[in-house]
Design a protein around this motif. Structure first.
Motif, PDB file in Angstrom:
ATOM      1  N   GLY A  74     -51.250 -27.939   4.912  1.00  0.00           N
ATOM      2  CA  GLY A  74     -50.025 -27.203   5.214  1.00  0.00           C
ATOM      3  C   GLY A  74     -49.696 -26.107   4.229  1.00  0.00           C
ATOM      4  O   GLY A  74     -48.695 -25.406   4.382  1.00  0.00           O
ATOM      5  N   CYS A  75     -50.541 -25.939   3.180  1.00  0.00           N
ATOM      6  CA  CYS A  75     -50.274 -24.939   2.147  1.00  0.00           C
ATOM      7  C   CYS A  75     -51.041 -23.651   2.424  1.00  0.00           C
ATOM      8  O   CYS A  75     -52.117 -23.668   3.013  1.00  0.00           O
ATOM      9  N   GLU A  76     -50.477 -22.562   1.934  1.00  0.00           N
ATOM     10  CA  GLU A  76     -51.165 -21.272   2.017  1.00  0.00           C
ATOM     11  C   GLU A  76     -51.986 -21.085   0.745  1.00  0.00           C
ATOM     12  O   GLU A  76     -51.634 -20.310  -0.142  1.00  0.00           O
ATOM     13  N   VAL A  77     -53.079 -21.841   0.631  1.00  0.00           N
ATOM     14  CA  VAL A  77     -53.957 -21.717  -0.525  1.00  0.00           C
ATOM     15  C   VAL A  77     -55.246 -21.034  -0.104  1.00  0.00           C
ATOM     16  O   VAL A  77     -55.526 -20.874   1.090  1.00  0.00           O
ATOM     17  N   ASP A  78     -56.049 -20.641  -1.090  1.00  0.00           N
ATOM     18  CA  ASP A  78     -57.248 -19.876  -0.755  1.00  0.00           C
ATOM     19  C   ASP A  78     -58.312 -20.765  -0.120  1.00  0.00           C
ATOM     20  O   ASP A  78     -58.249 -21.992  -0.153  1.00  0.00           O
ATOM     21  N   ASP A  79     -59.312 -20.121   0.482  1.00  0.00           N
ATOM     22  CA  ASP A  79     -60.340 -20.835   1.247  1.00  0.00           C
ATOM     23  C   ASP A  79     -61.181 -21.751   0.361  1.00  0.00           C
ATOM     24  O   ASP A  79     -61.648 -22.795   0.822  1.00  0.00           O
ATOM     25  N   LYS A  80     -61.373 -21.367  -0.915  1.00  0.00           N
ATOM     26  CA  LYS A  80     -62.205 -22.180  -1.804  1.00  0.00           C
ATOM     27  C   LYS A  80     -61.597 -23.561  -1.997  1.00  0.00           C
ATOM     28  O   LYS A  80     -62.290 -24.583  -1.912  1.00  0.00           O
ATOM     29  N   LEU A  81     -60.290 -23.615  -2.262  1.00  0.00           N
ATOM     30  CA  LEU A  81     -59.623 -24.897  -2.478  1.00  0.00           C
ATOM     31  C   LEU A  81     -59.592 -25.717  -1.198  1.00  0.00           C
ATOM     32  O   LEU A  81     -59.834 -26.924  -1.212  1.00  0.00           O
ATOM     33  N   LYS A  82     -59.341 -25.064  -0.063  1.00  0.00           N
ATOM     34  CA  LYS A  82     -59.326 -25.786   1.210  1.00  0.00           C
ATOM     35  C   LYS A  82     -60.720 -26.312   1.562  1.00  0.00           C
ATOM     36  O   LYS A  82     -60.867 -27.408   2.091  1.00  0.00           O
ATOM     37  N   SER A  83     -61.740 -25.535   1.246  1.00  0.00           N
ATOM     38  CA  SER A  83     -63.110 -25.966   1.536  1.00  0.00           C
ATOM     39  C   SER A  83     -63.479 -27.196   0.722  1.00  0.00           C
ATOM     40  O   SER A  83     -64.133 -28.118   1.222  1.00  0.00           O
ATOM     41  N   LYS A  84     -63.053 -27.203  -0.552  1.00  0.00           N
ATOM     42  CA  LYS A  84     -63.341 -28.358  -1.407  1.00  0.00           C
ATOM     43  C   LYS A  84     -62.634 -29.601  -0.870  1.00  0.00           C
ATOM     44  O   LYS A  84     -63.219 -30.697  -0.840  1.00  0.00           O
ATOM     45  N   ALA A  85     -61.389 -29.454  -0.433  1.00  0.00           N
ATOM     46  CA  ALA A  85     -60.649 -30.589   0.129  1.00  0.00           C
ATOM     47  C   ALA A  85     -61.288 -31.057   1.436  1.00  0.00           C
ATOM     48  O   ALA A  85     -61.409 -32.265   1.682  1.00  0.00           O
ATOM     49  N   ASP A  86     -61.733 -30.124   2.260  1.00  0.00           N
ATOM     50  CA  ASP A  86     -62.384 -30.482   3.525  1.00  0.00           C
ATOM     51  C   ASP A  86     -63.695 -31.224   3.272  1.00  0.00           C
ATOM     52  O   ASP A  86     -64.028 -32.174   3.981  1.00  0.00           O
ATOM     53  N   ARG A  87     -64.422 -30.784   2.253  1.00  0.00           N
ATOM     54  CA  ARG A  87     -65.686 -31.454   1.918  1.00  0.00           C
ATOM     55  C   ARG A  87     -65.427 -32.879   1.447  1.00  0.00           C
ATOM     56  O   ARG A  87     -66.134 -33.819   1.844  1.00  0.00           O
ATOM     57  N   LEU A  88     -64.397 -33.064   0.612  1.00  0.00           N
ATOM     58  CA  LEU A  88     -64.044 -34.400   0.153  1.00  0.00           C
ATOM     59  C   LEU A  88     -63.628 -35.277   1.330  1.00  0.00           C
ATOM     60  O   LEU A  88     -64.055 -36.432   1.439  1.00  0.00           O
ATOM     61  N   ARG A  89     -62.834 -34.739   2.234  1.00  0.00           N
ATOM     62  CA  ARG A  89     -62.389 -35.497   3.401  1.00  0.00           C
ATOM     63  C   ARG A  89     -63.577 -35.914   4.270  1.00  0.00           C
ATOM     64  O   ARG A  89     -63.656 -37.056   4.734  1.00  0.00           O
ATOM     65  N   LYS A  90     -64.532 -35.006   4.486  1.00  0.00           N
ATOM     66  CA  LYS A  90     -65.703 -35.304   5.309  1.00  0.00           C
ATOM     67  C   LYS A  90     -66.582 -36.372   4.638  1.00  0.00           C
ATOM     68  O   LYS A  90     -67.067 -37.300   5.300  1.00  0.00           O
ATOM     69  N   ASN A  91     -66.770 -36.245   3.314  1.00  0.00           N
ATOM     70  CA  ASN A  91     -67.597 -37.213   2.594  1.00  0.00           C
ATOM     71  C   ASN A  91     -66.990 -38.615   2.653  1.00  0.00           C
ATOM     72  O   ASN A  91     -67.705 -39.616   2.803  1.00  0.00           O
ATOM     73  N   LEU A  92     -65.672 -38.694   2.539  1.00  0.00           N
ATOM     74  CA  LEU A  92     -65.016 -39.997   2.615  1.00  0.00           C
ATOM     75  C   LEU A  92     -65.129 -40.588   4.024  1.00  0.00           C
ATOM     76  O   LEU A  92     -65.299 -41.794   4.186  1.00  0.00           O
ATOM     77  N   SER A  93     -65.014 -39.717   5.018  1.00  0.00           N
ATOM     78  CA  SER A  93     -65.158 -40.193   6.400  1.00  0.00           C
ATOM     79  C   SER A  93     -66.570 -40.709   6.644  1.00  0.00           C
ATOM     80  O   SER A  93     -66.772 -41.746   7.304  1.00  0.00           O
ATOM     81  N   ASP A  94     -67.574 -40.017   6.102  1.00  0.00           N
ATOM     82  CA  ASP A  94     -68.972 -40.447   6.264  1.00  0.00           C
ATOM     83  C   ASP A  94     -69.248 -41.735   5.487  1.00  0.00           C
ATOM     84  O   ASP A  94     -69.972 -42.615   5.961  1.00  0.00           O
ATOM     85  N   LEU A  95     -68.659 -41.833   4.284  1.00  0.00           N
ATOM     86  CA  LEU A  95     -68.949 -42.959   3.401  1.00  0.00           C
ATOM     87  C   LEU A  95     -68.256 -44.239   3.842  1.00  0.00           C
ATOM     88  O   LEU A  95     -68.854 -45.317   3.873  1.00  0.00           O
ATOM     89  N   TYR A  96     -66.957 -44.119   4.205  1.00  0.00           N
ATOM     90  CA  TYR A  96     -66.167 -45.311   4.518  1.00  0.00           C
ATOM     91  C   TYR A  96     -65.741 -45.391   5.980  1.00  0.00           C
ATOM     92  O   TYR A  96     -65.014 -46.313   6.356  1.00  0.00           O
ATOM     93  N   GLN A  97     -66.163 -44.416   6.790  1.00  0.00           N
ATOM     94  CA  GLN A  97     -65.762 -44.353   8.203  1.00  0.00           C
ATOM     95  C   GLN A  97     -64.230 -44.266   8.351  1.00  0.00           C
ATOM     96  O   GLN A  97     -63.647 -44.832   9.282  1.00  0.00           O
ATOM     97  N   TRP A  98     -63.579 -43.593   7.422  1.00  0.00           N
ATOM     98  CA  TRP A  98     -62.139 -43.360   7.531  1.00  0.00           C
ATOM     99  C   TRP A  98     -61.900 -42.080   8.321  1.00  0.00           C
ATOM    100  O   TRP A  98     -62.573 -41.081   8.126  1.00  0.00           O
ATOM    101  N   ASP A  99     -60.904 -42.124   9.173  1.00  0.00           N
ATOM    102  CA  ASP A  99     -60.581 -40.969  10.007  1.00  0.00           C
ATOM    103  C   ASP A  99     -59.286 -40.318   9.500  1.00  0.00           C
ATOM    104  O   ASP A  99     -58.215 -40.915   9.573  1.00  0.00           O
ATOM    105  N   PHE A 100     -59.407 -39.110   8.967  1.00  0.00           N
ATOM    106  CA  PHE A 100     -58.240 -38.385   8.459  1.00  0.00           C
ATOM    107  C   PHE A 100     -57.784 -37.294   9.433  1.00  0.00           C
ATOM    108  O   PHE A 100     -57.079 -36.372   9.035  1.00  0.00           O
ATOM    109  N   SER A 101     -58.178 -37.406  10.674  1.00  0.00           N
ATOM    110  CA  SER A 101     -57.887 -36.326  11.612  1.00  0.00           C
ATOM    111  C   SER A 101     -56.404 -36.243  11.968  1.00  0.00           C
ATOM    112  O   SER A 101     -55.907 -35.181  12.332  1.00  0.00           O
ATOM    113  N   HIS A 102     -55.667 -37.370  11.874  1.00  0.00           N
ATOM    114  CA  HIS A 102     -54.256 -37.379  12.260  1.00  0.00           C
ATOM    115  C   HIS A 102     -53.391 -37.187  11.021  1.00  0.00           C
ATOM    116  O   HIS A 102     -52.681 -38.094  10.591  1.00  0.00           O
TER     117      HIS A 102
END
Length: 355
Positions: free
Chosen positions: A312-340
């Motif tokens: 929900g923040c207006e931050v730059d693409d680099k920071l959002k990309s890092k957060a998205d990568r962390l979210r994807k890795n956690l979903s792959d590792l623990y099968q957690w769904d952060f989509s909602h």
């Protein structure tokens, strides 16, 4: 607000008295601002604690860049300032003790000229500033005491600019003294540096992200893992939790003070924080995962809140990309769904992705 509560707040709350401010000036405290009226003389019933008072001069419909000051109000404290009409700012001149005492003695006569502190934002403000101590503010604010959205610059020689870069590794100096993209830019762009005493004094990140004497493999390791750099930064504080205070300070200076330099420092701290969290969560043993789920899903809930905030923040693409990568890795590792991420229910259990 009932009369008894109002009376207690009037007796215990602080007062910020500003004399001579022109009508129409943008004036605010914490998360709220107004345009002053003819009778405006300040704000009353300010809760004890840290507050940020800000303003912008308005002239013929044009609004000047925002400026602000942090104050730590004690119970029933009265702060008196005057408007500098020539420079269109709050004057730095010291108001005489006799004048302050006179205003204190007649504070009730000023009641109709003082705006009420906006208590609807008090809880939000406390949460945003809960780790900012008075000592930390004194360490971070410019020497002139005022946070400005438009950085004051002055001409300097190339040698002075190099010295500024050497002596101050803050984001401001880096941005102003970094090498130009080509020789042509060096020829036409003026040499500038922050005016002495006007720049924010952020904590300096270590120049190297690895210990002295590190082997090539260790250098690679520390380049991927920011833990060492973060620990070095934390050790520079008098109190370790002051790093949280600096994050809050930077966020407030950006959100309310409109300071780009503060936003750059906030991003640097946040970026390193995300890198550490990503590596640490990956190392959680599987047997601990069961404990995490059984203990109110602490890691899942807090990470989901973090991802929701960044989304929900207006931050730059680099920071959002890092957060998205962390979210994807956690979903792959623990099968957690952060989509909602729109859910606000902190008791939600981790949503498991069906394989």
């Amino acid at each position: 607000m009932d009369q008894d509560t109002a009376k207690k707040l009037f007796n215990k709350g602080g007062f910020f008295i500003l004399l001579g401010v022109p009508e129409g000036t943008e004036f605010g405290i914490d998360l709220k601002s107004w345009n002053t009226g003819e009778k405006f003389r300040g704000v009353k019933m300010i809760p004890p604690g840290l507050h940020y008072i800000f303003y912008s001069a308005v002239n013929n419909g044009d609004t000047a860049p925002r400026a602000g000051l942090f104050y730590y109000f004690h119970s029933a404290q009265v702060i008196v300032k005057k408007w500098n009409a020539l420079n269109e700012c709050i004057s730095t001149d010291v108001v005489s003790n006799e004048e302050i005492v006179g205003l204190k003695d007649n504070i009730k006569a000023l009641d109709n000229f003082l705006g009420l502190y906006p208590y609807d934002i008090w809880e939000r403000w406390k949460q945003l500033s809960s780790h900012i101590s008075d000592n930390l503010v004194k360490k971070l604010i410019p020497l002139n005491g005022e946070v400005r959205s438009a950085l004051e610059l002055e001409g300097c020689s190339n040698e002075e600019r190099k010295n500024a870069h050497t002596n101050d590794e803050s984001s401001t100096s880096k941005r102003l003294s970094r090498p130009s993209y080509n020789e042509f830019e060096d020829d036409i762009l003026p040499e500038l540096k922050p005016k002495e005493g006007t720049n924010l004094r952020f904590s300096v990140f270590p120049v190297k992200s690895y210990p002295d004497g590190s082997s090539p493999s260790d250098i690679t390791k520390h380049s991927l893992d920011s833990t060492y750099l973060f620990e070095q930064l934390i050790s520079s504080y008098d109190v370790e939790t002051d790093i949280l205070g600096e994050m809050e300070f930077c966020y407030i200076c950006f959100l309310v003070g409109h300071s780009f330099e503060a936003f750059e420092q906030w991003k640097k701290i946040y970026d390193n924080f995300l890198s550490i969290i990503e590596l640490q969560v990956k190392e959680i043993p599987e047997e601990f995962l069961a404990d995490i789920v059984s203990n109110n899903n602490f890691v899942y809930v807090k990470l989901r809140n973090l991802f929701r905030f960044i989304k929900g923040c207006e931050v730059d693409d680099k920071l959002k990309s890092k957060a998205d990568r962390l979210r994807k890795n956690l979903s792959d590792l623990y099968q957690w769904d952060f989509s909602h991420l729109e859910s606000d229910d902190e008791d939600d259990a981790p949503v498991v992705v069906e394989l």
